[in-house]
Enzyme design. Structure first.
Site, short mmCIF file in Angstrom:
data_model
loop_
_atom_site.label_atom_id
_atom_site.label_comp_id
_atom_site.label_asym_id
_atom_site.label_seq_id
_atom_site.Cartn_x
_atom_site.Cartn_y
_atom_site.Cartn_z
N HIS A 26 0.81 -1.32 0.04
CA HIS A 26 -0.08 0.16 -0.10
C HIS A 26 0.66 1.36 0.13
O HIS A 26 0.92 2.02 -0.93
CB HIS A 26 -0.88 -0.01 1.19
CG HIS A 26 -1.89 1.17 1.39
ND1 HIS A 26 -1.96 2.03 2.36
CD2 HIS A 26 -2.63 1.80 0.51
CE1 HIS A 26 -2.63 2.90 2.15
NE2 HIS A 26 -3.43 2.79 0.92
N LEU A 27 1.57 1.61 1.34
CA LEU A 27 2.52 2.64 1.20
C LEU A 27 3.83 2.34 1.80
O LEU A 27 4.62 3.14 1.99
CB LEU A 27 1.82 3.76 2.09
CG LEU A 27 0.65 4.25 1.36
CD1 LEU A 27 0.00 5.50 2.55
CD2 LEU A 27 0.96 5.11 0.22
N CYS A 87 0.23 0.60 9.58
CA CYS A 87 -0.03 2.03 9.14
C CYS A 87 -1.65 2.15 8.73
O CYS A 87 -2.09 3.21 8.99
CB CYS A 87 0.82 2.13 8.05
SG CYS A 87 2.52 2.09 8.67
N HIS A 88 -2.11 1.16 7.89
CA HIS A 88 -3.38 1.44 7.41
C HIS A 88 -4.32 0.24 7.36
O HIS A 88 -5.56 -0.07 6.77
CB HIS A 88 -3.29 2.00 5.96
CG HIS A 88 -2.77 3.10 5.83
ND1 HIS A 88 -1.05 3.30 5.53
CD2 HIS A 88 -2.78 4.49 6.22
CE1 HIS A 88 -0.86 4.79 5.35
NE2 HIS A 88 -1.71 5.32 5.80
N GLY A 89 -3.96 -0.84 8.21
CA GLY A 89 -4.75 -1.80 8.41
C GLY A 89 -4.75 -3.05 7.34
O GLY A 89 -5.78 -3.81 7.51
#
Length: 184
Positions: A129-130, A148-150
């Protein structure tokens, strides 16, 4: 006088004549030499962009997977990235095989490991993702969880839930001698 002008014009040739002559050859040869000189001048600039010998030496890494106990994971560094080397348990293998082809792209577990070494999984430890580093043995599917974002990955590194668009990347690797793996 008119005859003299016509004979002089005939000797000089027709300015619209397209036949190559000596002057055209000189222009073509000079142009080709200029292009060749330009390429020779640019070569050092292009060649300097090749990686240095010390960088090429770091392009591969070898690791003995016998150091990784069943159910454990080791993180090694390759080309500045974390690489997860995981020795999966029989229960984890049974679960990821039973799930079939899942993830994005949908892949069976057998496409992410090497024949004869199915328990050993090698993936780049960077969330797709990132780029955060997922935590080991966490999440809803017993693999990795990106805090970070799950994003949730299974024990085969395939994305199962969350914003990550792709599975964890499997780098080019091979088993060289017994349990030694060469990455890169």
């Amino acid at each position: 006088m008119a005859l003299e002008n016509e004979s002089v014009a005939a000797d000089q040739g027709d300015p619209n004549d397209k036949d190559p002559n000596r002057r055209d050859f000189i222009h073509i040869a000079a142009g080709a030499a200029a292009v060749g000189a330009g390429v020779m001048a640019a070569w050092p600039l292009v060649n300097q962009m090749n990686p240095a010998a010390d960088t090429l030496a770091l392009s591969t890494i070898e690791f003995d997977t016998s150091k990784v106990l069943e159910g454990m994971q080791v993180v090694i560094k390759w080309q500045g990235k974390p690489v997860f080397v995981r020795n999966r348990t029989a229960a984890e293998l049974q679960r990821v095989r039973a799930e079939g082809a899942v993830g994005s792209p949908a892949e069976p577990d057998s496409a992410r490991t090497k024949a004869g070494h199915e328990a050993i999984l090698v993936v780049i430890g960077s969330c797709t993702h990132l780029g955060c580093v997922p935590t080991f043995n966490a999440g809803d599917f017993g693999g990795w969880f990106c805090p970070c974002h799950g994003s949730h990955y299974d024990a085969s590194g395939r994305i199962r839930k969350g914003p990550a668009p792709l599975n964890l990347v499997v780098p080019d690797y091979e088993f060289t001698a017994g349990s030694t793996v060469r990455i890169g």
